[in-house]
Design an enzyme around this catalytic site. Structure first.
Site, PDB file in Angstrom:
ATOM      1  N   GLY A   1      93.365  58.813  -2.408  1.00 15.07           N
ATOM      2  CA  GLY A   1      94.486  58.403  -3.267  1.00 15.07           C
ATOM      3  C   GLY A   1      94.395  58.612  -4.400  1.00 15.07           C
TER       4      GLY A   1
ATOM      5  NE  ARG B   1      95.141  58.703   1.567  1.00 13.96           N
ATOM      6  CZ  ARG B   1      94.418  57.867   0.964  1.00 13.96           C
ATOM      7  NH1 ARG B   1      92.924  57.775   1.075  1.00 13.96           N
ATOM      8  NH2 ARG B   1      94.926  57.170   0.135  1.00 13.96           N
TER       9      ARG B   1
ATOM     10  CB  THR C   1      89.478  53.867  -5.104  1.00 13.51           C
ATOM     11  OG1 THR C   1      90.784  52.969  -4.533  1.00 13.51           O
ATOM     12  CG2 THR C   1      88.245  53.222  -5.102  1.00 13.51           C
TER      13      THR C   1
ATOM     14  CG  ASP D   1      87.628  50.125  -1.919  1.00 13.29           C
ATOM     15  OD1 ASP D   1      87.670  50.928  -2.634  1.00 13.29           O
ATOM     16  OD2 ASP D   1      88.118  50.263  -0.617  1.00 13.29           O
TER      17      ASP D   1
ATOM     18  NE  ARG E   1      92.851  51.894   3.876  1.00 14.06           N
ATOM     19  CZ  ARG E   1      94.080  52.129   4.565  1.00 14.06           C
ATOM     20  NH1 ARG E   1      94.344  51.826   5.489  1.00 14.06           N
ATOM     21  NH2 ARG E   1      94.876  53.248   4.000  1.00 14.06           N
TER      22      ARG E   1
HETATM   23  O1  F6P Z   1      93.061  54.922  -1.639  1.00 12.70           O
HETATM   24  C1  F6P Z   1      93.527  53.594  -1.999  1.00 12.70           C
HETATM   25  C2  F6P Z   1      94.848  53.345  -1.664  1.00 12.70           C
HETATM   26  O2  F6P Z   1      95.688  52.959  -2.740  1.00 12.70           O
HETATM   27  C3  F6P Z   1      95.210  51.933  -0.638  1.00 12.70           C
HETATM   28  O3  F6P Z   1      95.202  50.728  -1.437  1.00 12.70           O
HETATM   29  C4  F6P Z   1      96.451  52.346   0.129  1.00 12.70           C
HETATM   30  O4  F6P Z   1      96.249  51.629   1.566  1.00 12.70           O
HETATM   31  C5  F6P Z   1      96.192  53.930   0.353  1.00 12.70           C
HETATM   32  O5  F6P Z   1      95.351  54.266  -0.965  1.00 12.70           O
HETATM   33  C6  F6P Z   1      97.636  54.301   0.530  1.00 12.70           C
HETATM   34  O6  F6P Z   1      97.523  55.598   0.583  1.00 12.70           O
HETATM   35  P1  F6P Z   1      98.496  56.676   0.707  1.00 12.70           P
HETATM   36  O7  F6P Z   1      98.924  57.274  -0.617  1.00 12.70           O
HETATM   37  O8  F6P Z   1      97.729  57.851   1.309  1.00 12.70           O
HETATM   38  O9  F6P Z   1      99.847  56.309   1.615  1.00 12.70           O
END
Ligand code: F6P
Length: 349
Positions: free
Chosen positions: A10, A71, A124, A128, A170
């Site tokens: 992300g 991802r 991020t 975390d 998460r």
């Molecule tokens: O990568 C961190 C994060 O922001 C998480 O907090 C969240 O669950 C996730 O990304 C959401 O990802 P996506 O944009 O793929 O829906």
């Protein structure tokens, strides 16, 4: 020497500032930089382009990533690892700087055993990643959560309502915790500590009894009520690293509170808005320092590490150590916050 840069996972505000710092530092030291599009997918599919000072001009204040992200898990793609190594060799990339979270950096660590020379940068909004005090994007995101709660505060007060704000996070509740405290939340629910919905209902009733007719609740998307084993997901799908796409706990909490207290309740998902907006001064500075340090780390052979902020210092941490476990909220810190929230309910308007 040729540096490759990619962003995975992300996105978060500040990535572009890091990319800019990498490019300007590497060029200043007489090297070349290749941008890799779409995270690890860019190396699998050979999506690369030359990065020079012109391309990174004017991006310091922009969120997102000019490199684009994905991802992609190369270990879920046929010959993924071999194709990455082949592209690196074909493009004569000597050093790689992956900018990402634990999934992205985890791939870099696996590839190190196959000769990859990389220094990672932690980014991020969840903050975390272990072994660093701050990841790029976290400061911008908590500021956004704070501003969102400030806005919700005004309307919750005016309508005498309970408003539940669902924030990202998460497995770690840092965004809910710090954003929640800064935005004056009355209750904060995080993934690290199971919550009891009856207790939350009672807490809201107590707040009312003390004369405050509204309340704000910040809930992390990964928070779980007691007795529940699965995090709430509206979509129910998993990403390539096996993480369920979360969302919906805020609506559930709001509905339960409405049923338990009878007070008018609303919920809002802050969602991907938390990933946007111009990075804060802190994130721009952090990302710039990370970018400069990552280039220097590559040139001095600090491979299979990530740059990290410890106190005020930039250090290099072995990826193996950083990836052992997530950086989560400790219970002492959470109890102190809970104590303050319960006590401050006396602060009525
Ligand atoms: O990568 C961190 C994060 O922001 C998480 O907090 C969240 O669950 C996730 O990304 C959401 O990802 P996506 O944009 O793929 O829906």
């Amino acid at each position: 020497m040729i540096f490759g840069v990619l962003t995975g996972g992300g996105d978060s505000p500040g990535i572009n500032a890091a990319t800019r710092a990498i490019v300007l530092t590497a060029i200043d030291k007489g090297h070349k930089v290749i941008g890799i599009r779409d995270g690890w997918m860019g190396l699998i599919k050979n999506r690369t382009f030359k990065l020079d000072a012109r391309q990174v001009s004017g991006i310091l204040d922009e969120s997102g990533t000019i490199l684009c992200t994905s991802r992609t898990n190369p270990y879920k793609i046929k010959d993924g690892q071999e194709r990455i190594l082949a592209t690196l060799a074909k493009k004569k990339i000597d050093f790689l700087i992956p900018i990402g979270g634990d999934d992205t950096l985890g791939v870099a660590h696996k590839l190190a055993a196959h000769g990859l020379k990389a220094v990672g940068i932690p980014q991020t909004i969840d903050n975390d990643i272990a072994e660093t005090d701050y990841s790029i994007g976290f400061d911008s995101a908590i500021n956004f959560v704070m501003q969102a709660l400030d806005r919700l505060h005004a309307t919750a007060h005016s309508h005498s309502r309970i408003i539940v704000a669902e924030v990202m996070g998460r497995d770690a509740g840092w965004l809910a915790l710090l954003g929640g405290v800064a935005g004056g939340a009355d209750a904060i629910l995080i993934p690290e500590v199971r919550f009891n919905i009856d207790d939350i209902g009672n807490q809201i009733r107590d707040i009312h009894k003390k004369g405050k007719r509204f309340a704000l609740i910040a809930v992390a998307e990964g928070a779980l009520p007691e007795g529940s084993i699965e995090q709430v997901s509206k979509i129910g799908e998993k990403d390539e690293f096996g993480h369920v796409i979360l969302g919906g706990i805020g609506d559930w909490v709001a509905e339960e509170i409405r049923k338990k207290t009878g007070y008018e309740t609303r919920s809002v998902i802050l969602g991907h808005l938390q990933r946007g907006g111009s990075p804060t001064a802190f994130d721009r500075d952090l990302a710039t320092r990370y970018g400069v340090s990552a280039v220097k780390g590559c040139l001095s052979g600090k491979f299979d590490t990530m740059v990290s902020l410890k106190g005020h210092k930039m250090v290099y941490v072995p990826l193996e150590k950083a990836l052992r476990k997530n950086r989560v909220v400790d219970l002492k810190r959470f109890s102190e916050t809970e104590y303050f929230m319960k006590m401050s309910a006396r602060d009525v308007r």
